[in-house]
Design a protein around this motif. Sequence first.
Motif, short mmCIF file in Angstrom:
data_model
loop_
_atom_site.label_atom_id
_atom_site.label_comp_id
_atom_site.label_asym_id
_atom_site.label_seq_id
_atom_site.Cartn_x
_atom_site.Cartn_y
_atom_site.Cartn_z
N UNK A 196 35.30 31.80 35.23
CA UNK A 196 36.14 30.86 35.97
C UNK A 196 37.63 31.22 35.86
N UNK A 197 37.97 32.48 36.06
CA UNK A 197 39.33 32.98 35.85
C UNK A 197 40.12 32.91 37.15
N UNK A 198 40.99 31.93 37.32
CA UNK A 198 41.74 31.82 38.57
C UNK A 198 42.66 33.01 38.82
N UNK A 199 43.17 33.66 37.76
CA UNK A 199 44.09 34.77 37.94
C UNK A 199 43.45 35.93 38.68
N UNK A 200 42.16 36.14 38.45
CA UNK A 200 41.47 37.26 39.10
C UNK A 200 40.47 36.79 40.15
N UNK A 201 40.79 35.69 40.80
CA UNK A 201 39.98 35.23 41.93
C UNK A 201 40.18 36.19 43.11
N UNK A 204 43.57 36.24 48.43
CA UNK A 204 43.69 35.33 49.56
C UNK A 204 42.96 34.02 49.39
N UNK A 205 42.23 33.85 48.30
CA UNK A 205 41.46 32.62 48.08
C UNK A 205 42.30 31.62 47.31
N UNK A 206 42.34 30.38 47.75
CA UNK A 206 43.05 29.35 47.01
C UNK A 206 42.27 28.99 45.75
N UNK A 212 35.39 25.80 44.32
CA UNK A 212 34.23 25.50 45.17
C UNK A 212 33.20 26.62 45.09
N UNK A 213 33.67 27.86 45.05
CA UNK A 213 32.75 29.00 45.00
C UNK A 213 32.00 29.04 43.67
N UNK A 214 32.67 28.68 42.59
CA UNK A 214 32.00 28.64 41.29
C UNK A 214 30.93 27.56 41.25
#
Length: 473
Positions: A196-201, A204-206, A212-214
Amino acid sequence: MAAVHDMMAARTGDAPTGEDTVELARRHLVQPWPTAGEIGAETRSLIGEGEGIYITDSDGKRLIDGPAGMWCVNVGHRREELARVMYEQAMQLSYNTPWYTMNEASAVLAGRIAGHAPGDLNQVFFTTGGSSAVESALRFMQFYNNVRGRPEKKLILSRGGAYHGSTYLSASLNGRPRDRDWMDGADDLVIKLSSPDPFRRPAGMSIAAFADSLVAEFEETVKRVGAEKIGAFVSEPVQASGGVIVPPENYLPRIRNICRDNDILYVSDEVVTGFGRLGHVFASEEAFGIEPDIITFAKGVTSGYFPLGGMVVSERLLEELRRSNHPTAMYAHGLTYSSHPVGCAVALKNLDLLEGGLLAHARAVAPYFQARLKTLEELPLVGEVRGLGLMACVDCVADRESRNPLELDRNVGMRIDAHCHELGLLVRPLINMCVMSPPLTITKEQIDDMVSILSEGISRTMDELRKEGVWQG
């Protein structure tokens, strides 16, 4: 022993010097997590003493203990209150077998811990540390489903970037790079989900879309595998050794709801986040709004002064077992040092210190800690500084556009640590990252010192990498 005796004899009865100790370690001490090329022949920095947020190495250099040992020395070094309790309890009762006796300290501590746990988590099982705590929770899940007549409901969901321990089952959940490259595990029991690492999402994905994808991945996995086969989801509220990964907002409560709807036990691994690291005894509900079925804990429960861990279990689960048609079914799991009287006595005094002002201090100083560390993002080698409470990670990248650490020298974290050591700070190097989780007693002035040293250590590392042609930032 001959080598030891010869070495000590050469010193004519004097206490061993630092050189003696290093040589003894080189000859006889196998370090944790060694490489094959150095196993049994490796030495590491020799630490002689500690006080407050500081430790002193064998050369007499005083260092800020940036990682608080291993996320654990929460109340700081050389707390006489804890040392005295350890002595007094050992003099009263040093040990009792938990198989058919019990001690007062463990019963009182269980009640104190249950009072801090969310929901109906009222029952405590004590272990020797974090790995054995997670192992106990997984074995409890297996026992629980066997007694309930669901022997097929045993699969465990974990995530990339996770770290849950070094025992066989707990280590099988780990999802960090290199943890499992050369080690076996119970791969038939574990399903790994995305970190669940937002930095390496994805580019272009918010963050909202990433969350939501997780959640969608979790739902699809349960549907594909079958809820009737999945026994537990094990999750650190913040992935600590994975790089202080703070999950997207509201992601964990949504996962908790899916687990509840599908009768999947939610195990919140608070070995790191518990006992003050995020300003609370437990962070699951206070910081993330979830009531797990089981919480595992260790480290800060005694501030590292004595090995102790455990799990807090939902009363509902135990009531279901007591009502089952198998009253003689045995949870055949326990440890020689379960409910150790000395460890439990230390934990009680440690809780006194936390409740007596340290939790409040941690909550008060944490915003300053995070804000000061965030200024390191001005350095071009730093891709992101992230964290929560009194835990943070400096994530170094080859370039900020790709956020890719792989092109960097794989030891960039160790390079930074070496420079910081020279300057008066110990950090926790993790490949391209540096982790900071100081004792909760740290002051704003000490935070300023820590950040100043870390900034200089990173700057010196950047100069090295440029000269070697490894990095052109």
